[in-house]
Design a protein around this motif. Structure first.
Motif, mmCIF file in Angstrom:
data_model
loop_
_atom_site.group_PDB
_atom_site.id
_atom_site.type_symbol
_atom_site.label_atom_id
_atom_site.label_comp_id
_atom_site.label_asym_id
_atom_site.label_seq_id
_atom_site.Cartn_x
_atom_site.Cartn_y
_atom_site.Cartn_z
ATOM 1 N N THR A 169 -48.134 20.147 13.169
ATOM 2 C CA THR A 169 -48.524 20.954 14.325
ATOM 3 C C THR A 169 -49.055 20.101 15.479
ATOM 4 O O THR A 169 -48.306 19.730 16.368
ATOM 5 C CB THR A 169 -49.576 21.991 13.899
ATOM 6 N N ASN A 215 -44.661 28.030 7.242
ATOM 7 C CA ASN A 215 -44.349 28.805 8.445
ATOM 8 C C ASN A 215 -45.387 29.891 8.686
ATOM 9 O O ASN A 215 -45.763 30.179 9.826
ATOM 10 C CB ASN A 215 -42.952 29.419 8.322
ATOM 11 N N ASN A 218 -48.408 28.189 10.120
ATOM 12 C CA ASN A 218 -48.201 27.865 11.531
ATOM 13 C C ASN A 218 -48.304 29.106 12.404
ATOM 14 O O ASN A 218 -48.865 29.070 13.507
ATOM 15 C CB ASN A 218 -46.828 27.210 11.713
ATOM 16 N N SER A 219 -47.762 30.229 11.913
ATOM 17 C CA SER A 219 -47.846 31.470 12.682
ATOM 18 C C SER A 219 -49.292 31.911 12.844
ATOM 19 O O SER A 219 -49.708 32.343 13.934
ATOM 20 C CB SER A 219 -47.027 32.559 11.986
ATOM 21 N N GLN A 221 -51.933 29.958 12.803
ATOM 22 C CA GLN A 221 -52.595 29.038 13.726
ATOM 23 C C GLN A 221 -52.221 29.334 15.177
ATOM 24 O O GLN A 221 -53.065 29.273 16.074
ATOM 25 C CB GLN A 221 -52.241 27.600 13.357
ATOM 26 N N GLN A 222 -50.964 29.663 15.415
ATOM 27 C CA GLN A 222 -50.562 30.022 16.771
ATOM 28 C C GLN A 222 -51.250 31.300 17.239
ATOM 29 O O GLN A 222 -51.660 31.404 18.406
ATOM 30 C CB GLN A 222 -49.045 30.175 16.825
ATOM 31 N N GLU A 223 -51.356 32.284 16.333
ATOM 32 C CA GLU A 223 -52.066 33.513 16.695
ATOM 33 C C GLU A 223 -53.532 33.227 16.986
ATOM 34 O O GLU A 223 -54.118 33.795 17.914
ATOM 35 C CB GLU A 223 -51.934 34.519 15.553
ATOM 36 N N GLU A 225 -54.760 30.387 18.130
ATOM 37 C CA GLU A 225 -54.830 29.747 19.440
ATOM 38 C C GLU A 225 -54.663 30.767 20.563
ATOM 39 O O GLU A 225 -55.325 30.680 21.606
ATOM 40 C CB GLU A 225 -53.750 28.664 19.550
ATOM 41 N N SER A 226 -53.774 31.752 20.350
ATOM 42 C CA SER A 226 -53.581 32.780 21.367
ATOM 43 C C SER A 226 -54.847 33.601 21.575
ATOM 44 O O SER A 226 -55.237 33.892 22.713
ATOM 45 C CB SER A 226 -52.413 33.682 20.959
#
Length: 337
Positions: A169, A215, A218-219, A221-223, A225-226
């Protein structure tokens, strides 16, 4: 006994040794002339060696060298950015060392272990150009295989110093910078004459068996961060407004405080001045205060009548006309007639 000839009617050929030697010499010279001419491409230079030692560096164009192996040339591309690929292959490459043709070897290259003992599949490539052609030709016996081995060792070292989350990441850019710095240091130490322009990571994936779980991570972690970005945006919107309101209220309070202080100081000053006048003439001052007070109070009293104490009767002075009586208002609760 007579001599028997296989072809009795065939003409006899006489060979002239001098002509044979001349012909061989002409062919030898022609081969030497043709082998002594060489051309250097526009993006390259030629490192010329005589009996194995360095002679000169030839610029692009048509040149002549001593034939029959006396002079040897090595064409080095100095104006072209080249690349080496690891774990992947771009077909049609002109560089034979650009990638490993064996698929099993490609899989071996990209199988790596992170610092927290997790397996990852890392594909990457390096872009380089030859900066010093003489050092490139003479200092290392096989520069491209050596460069491939150095690049693979550096990438395994960089990946092994990081966790799997960093590799997959947030650590890609930092890994590229660190690998570039480390590889350039090694090539400079070996004096290979190569300048590393860029190291670029390609696909970085977990092994196929755990790819779905990674995956999902990662999803998440992206959420996360959002949501952090949304919260930061809301914070940046609300906090400045609250600070502005606080500054406004503080300024209003300070202005009100200054106003009250000034009014209090003015009242105190007026009282002191009035006290000084009262001490000088008490009766006159009391009467003046009384009259000033009455002039302020009486205008606010409705239906006031002022009479002289000597007047015998005040009825003639009054307005006896009264307004006509008004009929009582109808009760809204009663039915209309």
């Amino acid at each position: 006994m007579s001599e028997i000839r296989p072809f009795p009617n065939a003409p006899q050929i006489k060979l002239d040794p001098r002509r044979i030697l001349v012909g061989i010499g002409v062919v030898f010279v022609a081969i030497g002339l043709f082998s002594g001419i060489y051309q250097v491409p526009a993006n390259s230079v030629a490192v010329v060696q005589r009996f194995g030692g360095y002679l000169k560096t030839a610029e692009p164009g048509l040149h002549f060298k001593l034939p029959w192996g006396i002079d040897q040339i090595t064409i080095v591309e100095v104006e072209r950015r080249q690349k080496l690929e690891f774990g992947t292959a771009t077909q049609g490459a002109s560089n034979p060392y650009q990638y490993e043709e064996d698929f099993n070897e490609q899989q071996r290259e990209k199988n790596m272990v992170t610092g927290d003992l997790n397996a990852v599949l890392v594909e990457w490539e390096i872009q380089y150009h030859v900066e010093e052609p003489i050092a490139y030709v003479f200092n290392v016996r096989e520069p491209l295989p050596t460069l491939r081995d150095l690049a693979e060792a550096v990438m395994r070292e960089v990946v092994g110093d990081r966790t799997v989350d960093e590799v997959l990441t947030i650590g890609r850019q930092e890994m590229e910078s660190k690998a570039l710095e480390r590889l350039q240091t090694l090539t400079n130490g070996l004096k290979m004459g190569v300048r590393i322009d860029q190291i670029q990571l390609g696909d970085v994936n977990p092994p196929a068996g755990v790819k779905a779980s990674f995956n999902e991570v990662n999803s998440s972690q992206q959420e996360r961060e959002s949501l952090i970005n949304q919260a930061s945006g809301e914070y940046n919107r609300v906090v400045p407004r609250a600070r502005g309101e606080a500054v406004q209220k503080t300024s209003t309070a300070e202005g009100y405080a200054a106003k009250r202080v000034n009014e209090a100081e003015g009242d105190a000053t007026r009282f002191k001045a009035l006290l000084a006048e009262y001490l000088k003439a008490p009766e006159v001052t009391k009467k003046r205060i009384y009259l000033e007070t009455m002039s302020e109070v009486l205008p606010s009293v409705p239906g006031k009548i002022i009479l002289d104490e000597k007047a015998s009767s005040f009825l003639p002075l009054m307005n006896l006309r009264q307004p006509a009586p008004q009929p009582p208002a109808a009760d809204p609760k009663l039915p209309a007639r």
